[in-house]
Enzyme design. Sequence first.
Site, PDB file in Angstrom:
ATOM      1  N   PRO A   7      -8.919 -10.227 -16.217  1.00  0.00           N
ATOM      2  CA  PRO A   7     -10.133  -9.694 -15.582  1.00  0.00           C
ATOM      3  C   PRO A   7     -10.313 -10.153 -14.137  1.00  0.00           C
ATOM      4  O   PRO A   7     -10.960  -9.461 -13.349  1.00  0.00           O
ATOM      5  CB  PRO A   7     -11.269 -10.240 -16.452  1.00  0.00           C
ATOM      6  CG  PRO A   7     -10.645 -10.824 -17.659  1.00  0.00           C
ATOM      7  CD  PRO A   7      -9.179 -11.026 -17.407  1.00  0.00           C
ATOM      8  N   LYS A   8      -9.741 -11.303 -13.801  1.00  0.00           N
ATOM      9  CA  LYS A   8      -9.932 -11.814 -12.439  1.00  0.00           C
ATOM     10  C   LYS A   8      -9.063 -11.046 -11.435  1.00  0.00           C
ATOM     11  O   LYS A   8      -9.557 -10.568 -10.415  1.00  0.00           O
ATOM     12  CB  LYS A   8      -9.581 -13.302 -12.396  1.00  0.00           C
ATOM     13  CG  LYS A   8     -10.000 -14.002 -11.126  1.00  0.00           C
ATOM     14  CD  LYS A   8      -9.762 -15.495 -11.271  1.00  0.00           C
ATOM     15  CE  LYS A   8     -10.494 -16.291 -10.209  1.00  0.00           C
ATOM     16  NZ  LYS A   8     -10.382 -17.735 -10.481  1.00  0.00           N
ATOM     17  N   GLN A  50      -8.369  -6.404  -7.696  1.00  0.00           N
ATOM     18  CA  GLN A  50      -7.819  -5.089  -7.381  1.00  0.00           C
ATOM     19  C   GLN A  50      -8.929  -4.094  -7.092  1.00  0.00           C
ATOM     20  O   GLN A  50      -8.840  -3.301  -6.160  1.00  0.00           O
ATOM     21  CB  GLN A  50      -6.973  -4.574  -8.544  1.00  0.00           C
ATOM     22  CG  GLN A  50      -5.579  -5.156  -8.573  1.00  0.00           C
ATOM     23  CD  GLN A  50      -4.844  -4.823  -7.303  1.00  0.00           C
ATOM     24  OE1 GLN A  50      -4.499  -3.683  -7.053  1.00  0.00           O
ATOM     25  NE2 GLN A  50      -4.638  -5.820  -6.463  1.00  0.00           N
ATOM     26  N   GLY A  79       1.097  -8.611  -4.093  1.00  0.00           N
ATOM     27  CA  GLY A  79      -0.179  -9.244  -3.763  1.00  0.00           C
ATOM     28  C   GLY A  79      -1.229  -8.926  -4.807  1.00  0.00           C
ATOM     29  O   GLY A  79      -2.385  -9.321  -4.689  1.00  0.00           O
ATOM     30  N   PHE A  92       0.814  -1.221   0.000  1.00  0.00           N
ATOM     31  CA  PHE A  92       0.000   0.000   0.000  1.00  0.00           C
ATOM     32  C   PHE A  92       0.842   1.264   0.000  1.00  0.00           C
ATOM     33  O   PHE A  92       0.394   2.316   0.434  1.00  0.00           O
ATOM     34  CB  PHE A  92      -0.972   0.015   1.190  1.00  0.00           C
ATOM     35  CG  PHE A  92      -1.732  -1.260   1.390  1.00  0.00           C
ATOM     36  CD1 PHE A  92      -2.451  -1.812   0.343  1.00  0.00           C
ATOM     37  CD2 PHE A  92      -1.726  -1.930   2.606  1.00  0.00           C
ATOM     38  CE1 PHE A  92      -3.160  -2.993   0.515  1.00  0.00           C
ATOM     39  CE2 PHE A  92      -2.419  -3.114   2.785  1.00  0.00           C
ATOM     40  CZ  PHE A  92      -3.134  -3.645   1.733  1.00  0.00           C
ATOM     41  N   GLU A 111      -4.554   1.410  -7.902  1.00  0.00           N
ATOM     42  CA  GLU A 111      -4.853   2.496  -6.976  1.00  0.00           C
ATOM     43  C   GLU A 111      -6.047   3.330  -7.431  1.00  0.00           C
ATOM     44  O   GLU A 111      -6.773   3.883  -6.606  1.00  0.00           O
ATOM     45  CB  GLU A 111      -3.613   3.352  -6.778  1.00  0.00           C
ATOM     46  CG  GLU A 111      -2.537   2.546  -6.087  1.00  0.00           C
ATOM     47  CD  GLU A 111      -1.263   3.319  -5.850  1.00  0.00           C
ATOM     48  OE1 GLU A 111      -1.102   3.837  -4.748  1.00  0.00           O
ATOM     49  OE2 GLU A 111      -0.428   3.400  -6.760  1.00  0.00           O
TER      50      GLU A 111
HETATM   51 MO1  MOS Z   1       1.212   3.184  -4.202  1.00  0.00          MO
HETATM   52  S1  MOS Z   1       0.874   4.278  -2.483  1.00  0.00           S
HETATM   53  O1  MOS Z   1       2.009   4.392  -5.185  1.00  0.00           O
HETATM   54  O2  MOS Z   1       2.290   1.946  -3.522  1.00  0.00           O
END
Ligand code: MOS
Length: 736
Positions: free
Chosen positions: A630-631, A636, A465, A237, A703
């Site tokens: 697609p999965k 994500q 991940g 993250f 993201e």
């Molecule tokens: Mo994302 S916060 O650019 O790993």
Amino acid sequence: MNAVGQPISRVDGRLKVAGGARYTADIPLAGAAHASIVYSTIANGRTVAIDTAAAEKAPGVLVVLTHENMPRMNPVPWSHLRPQGQTYLPLQDDRIHYAGQPMALVVAATLDQATYAGTLIKASYETHSPTVFDLRTAKEDAVEPPQRMWPLSSLVGDADKAIADAAVKIERTYTMPDRHHNQMEPHATLAVWDDDGTLTLYDSTQMVVGTRKLASLVLGVPEEKINVVCEFLGGGFGGKSWSWPHTLLAALAAKVVNRPVRVQLTRAQMYSMVGHQAATVQTIALGADRDGRLSGIRHDSVNPTSVFDDYVEYAALASRHLWRASGGISTSHRVVHVNRNSPVVLRAPMEAQGHFALESAMDELAYATGVDPVELRLRNDTDTDPYSGRPFSTRALRECLTKGAARFGWDKRTPEPRSMRDGRYLIGQGVAAAIFTHWRWPGKARVTLNGDGSALVEAAAHDIGTGTYTVMTQVAADALGMAPDRVTVRLGDTRLPESHPAIGSATVPNATAAVMLAARAARDKAVELALSGRDAPFAGAAPEDVIVAESRLALTKTNLNITYAELLARNGLSSLVGDGHYDPVEEVNGPKAIFSFSAVFAEVRVDPDLGLVRLNRFVGAYDAGRIINPKTARSQAIGGIIWGVGQALLEQSETDPASGQFVNRNYSGYLVATNADIPELDVLFVGGFDEEASPLGAKGLGELTAVSVAPAIANAVYHATGKRIRDLPITVERLL
Ligand code: MOS
């Protein structure tokens, strides 16, 4: 059949569920010692004395390191683009800049021994009252830091005049709290020095290459003498995308005790030893005509940073690019220096905060003008990036809005607040759109065709991940003309071809493009052998007449064919190697503006007596270019939506103004969304091949999906209740 585009399950899934995937702290190493970090309880001051005598005599203890006896490190100037999360280097002097700063490192035979010995250390401080971030005074306290990653401020046209002259004006301030990454897997480092002076760092990181660079600079060890390894991550993250003090401590401690040393942060230490998302205070002003057509946008953001670094959360970035405003757009960013550790990117940095303000304000404008919120956004759509003046490479935002609205059933919504109910519950429906930065970074990869007909893909990129092992398998398989189950991918090791960090949702468009180029190079070499190698089966033919499928090269219009394995054997080769180097021009220097887009729709159910908000359903429509799998892409999106639900309704870090400490430093004090908070999520992809974005046609996705969830929910809450919440998270206290 092509593997790309298929919903292939994760190639590492079995390994993970069976416990075969090794995370950093689980890597077994005989003779490794364990280190425990002791940290400051004050946020500002100086260590006057530190008494380690009792700790040194405790069972199993090998050494206790403090600023008095820690080997010295080389300082490195800070930058958003540098590989270090913060410039403060641990245990180098007696100054204390933040609560939770490392004070001592205890190295012992076992983790329990190290931890226990740490409790015996006594420090006396000279204490000064800490400077803490105060949302109420942030705008007055803020200063302009040196310019960093992007320009701090921007001005196109005359935004202020446009807003002043507008028929309809909105000006509002929105705030968001500090947030923490809270990955399931805590940060960990295992440092090993070989007899020849080579340092190997097993590190829970999103950037093995950058970690090597930082370790080299700070420790004064040449990069060739450092290996960094991270094959699996239990969540990143962004928190693991820069390097932090504990990694450097582990490396030096291992040198001191002449044994491998393992450091694993405790959950509480995850709040101060590594970065977090800085709070923001954002003010948005919009000017529009009575039909909701924007004439001006002004967006100003302030965030806290540490006393030693200038971390800028570019929250106003979104407003530079998302909507057309005929008169002008202005943005600015400033910081407040406070006694805390340095902030860092956190999933959907910049955009996820900025869109909460911008897309909440757009909803306020929709109500001020009486224009439907979907229609308002369609009216302000643009094919040209307002900031750079370049056309967008692809922008399927209109499709995101219209197809998302159709899937959601937006036409059944009655716009009046409190007009929709389900029994005693208030129902609210909200929409928000999003634009997300697309990164173009260079990366290398190597693809080896083996004598047994299998292929190996290698790159110093990462799977955090998200499914990188899987999509790289698919891309390599298609480029080679091979079934995916014949392809193996190795990642996360600096000894592999250099690639970029796993940040910015950039791995599919960039690092994976390098894999495609490497696979094509390997395939081309095989074709060359078939045309002109030993006993060449296709002698005299042209390369373009050769097709490869199912690991078999065939010459079109003939019955001639040969497998990769036979071809290598015939030429006495055990393997054939293809190198790929994807080296795009930076996005800002390209002819087109490249961004991903989305429109997301939330329905909430609010208990009018208790102020409790529950998410009923959610539809996300995304333009991330071509979808490779697609999965994994849907996974994500689901993860991003859940992440956004946490931002909207649950996540907030509290700072004690007296001590300067983050106080809720665990999973019980800091709430994140879990399965019980989440209904069925509906995800659709509406984008197409974007040739500017990547040779694979893909734009960043991961993201993007975390962006604009919070404003969609806040807008739905307004629709349900008539109450506009401009401060996240939307808690019961704020809603009642
Ligand atoms: Mo994302 S916060 O650019 O790993």
